[in-house]
Design an enzyme around this catalytic site. Structure first.
Site, PDB file in Angstrom:
ATOM      1  N   LYS A 123       0.780  -0.928  -0.254  1.00  0.00           N
ATOM      2  CA  LYS A 123      -0.367  -0.498  -0.503  1.00  0.00           C
ATOM      3  C   LYS A 123       0.446   1.079   0.548  1.00  0.00           C
ATOM      4  CE  LYS A 123      -3.457   2.842   2.464  1.00  0.00           C
ATOM      5  NZ  LYS A 123      -4.104   2.860   4.118  1.00  0.00           N
ATOM      6  N   ALA A 173      -9.404   5.730   4.280  1.00  0.00           N
ATOM      7  CA  ALA A 173      -9.689   6.824   5.009  1.00  0.00           C
ATOM      8  C   ALA A 173     -11.241   7.710   5.286  1.00  0.00           C
ATOM      9  CB  ALA A 173      -8.839   7.847   4.582  1.00  0.00           C
ATOM     10  N   GLY A 174     -11.230   7.724   6.038  1.00  0.00           N
ATOM     11  CA  GLY A 174     -12.251   8.486   6.423  1.00  0.00           C
ATOM     12  C   GLY A 174     -13.711   8.078   6.601  1.00  0.00           C
ATOM     13  N   ASN A 204      -9.606   1.950   9.073  1.00  0.00           N
ATOM     14  CA  ASN A 204      -9.054   1.449  10.793  1.00  0.00           C
ATOM     15  C   ASN A 204      -9.673   1.678  11.722  1.00  0.00           C
ATOM     16  OD1 ASN A 204      -5.155   1.193  11.233  1.00  0.00           O
ATOM     17  ND2 ASN A 204      -7.402   1.042  12.616  1.00  0.00           N
TER      18      ASN A 204
END
Length: 261
Positions: free
Chosen positions: A95, A182-183, A204
């Site tokens: 990643k 993300a977010g 996460n």
């Protein structure tokens, strides 16, 4: 099924390993999530093997490790970290993360594209974290990235799909998997991404900081399954006016005719 490069996964939920209170809690949450691909920052990996307390259990769970280059501020730093990851962990999967801005952690598009092109040439399976920029995502696809990972909102912000309109364009144009990264702060947001057409999501913070991370991981697992199934089943089109689910007047007409007789 989620197909990335030469690998097929049954789960469309990717997870991370950061922010958990203990390694034991992390492992329990990852198992509950059903995730088969988990990302870990190279800066957390003990290159001398001391991190086996985490790595070995992950492998026992059948989870594929996706090392990331979080912390890299330039293409050169990311490439160096990628080479270390391949040597230390025995994987060519990566990643790619390059975010020089420490406040908002927004990815650097120029350095990301530069690093991706070089790493693909070196045989890496590259999954780049990037802004929700349709042009950049297409360029990353063209240089050989196995998937693209556009952000929904800044890392760890739990704001959800703030880039929705651009994500739709990316999904429409992509010929590689689109993983919203993300977010995402709630299971409903993950389901929304899958319903929109995203191939997968990476979560996460929303799991790790929950009051009960294991229960939250299971909630995300179910949400991703539901969103993917809804997309596959075919969502109904939106309309401005109402559309009755059954006849509105037939029954009344029948009753009126019966009364006359």
């Amino acid at each position: 099924m989620l197909h990335i490069a030469d690998t097929t996964l049954t789960s469309r939920l990717l997870t991370g390993t950061g922010k958990f209170a203990t390694p034991e809690l992390m492992l329990a949450a990852l198992e509950a999530s059903g995730s088969q691909l988990v990302t870990m920052a190279m800066k957390r990996v003990d290159l001398n093997g001391g991190n086996d307390a985490i790595l070995a259990p992950l492998r026992q769970l059948g989870i594929k490790l996706l090392p990331n280059t979080s912390g890299a501020k330039t293409a050169d730093e990311a490439i160096f970290a990628a080479r270390l990851a391949r040597e230390a962990l025995g994987t060519h999967w990566l990643k790619l993360e390059i975010h020089p801005d420490v406040k908002y952690l927004l990815p650097d598009p120029i350095e990301t594209l530069k690093a991706a092109e070089q790493l693909v040439k070196e045989g890496f399976t590259v999954l780049p974290y990037c802004g929700a920029d349709p042009v950049l995502c297409k360029r990353l696809e063209e240089v050989g990235c196995a998937a693209v990972m556009p952000l929904g909102a800044p890392i760890g912000s739990n704001q959800g799909l703030q880039t929705r309109d651009f994500l739709r364009i990316i999904i429409e144009q992509a010929r590689v998997p689109v993983i919203v990264d993300a977010g995402i702060g709630a299971p409903s947001q993950a389901a929304d991404a899958l319903e929109m057409g995203a191939d997968a999501v990476l979560v996460n913070t929303a799991i790790a900081v929950a009051r009960d991370p294991v229960a939250m991981a299971r909630a995300f697992r179910l949400a991703v399954e539901a969103g993917g199934l809804a997309r596959q089943a075919g969502l109904g089109s939106k309309q401005f006016v109402a559309s009755a689910t059954s006849p509105l007047t037939g029954f009344l007409h029948q009753q009126a005719e019966g009364a006359v007789r």
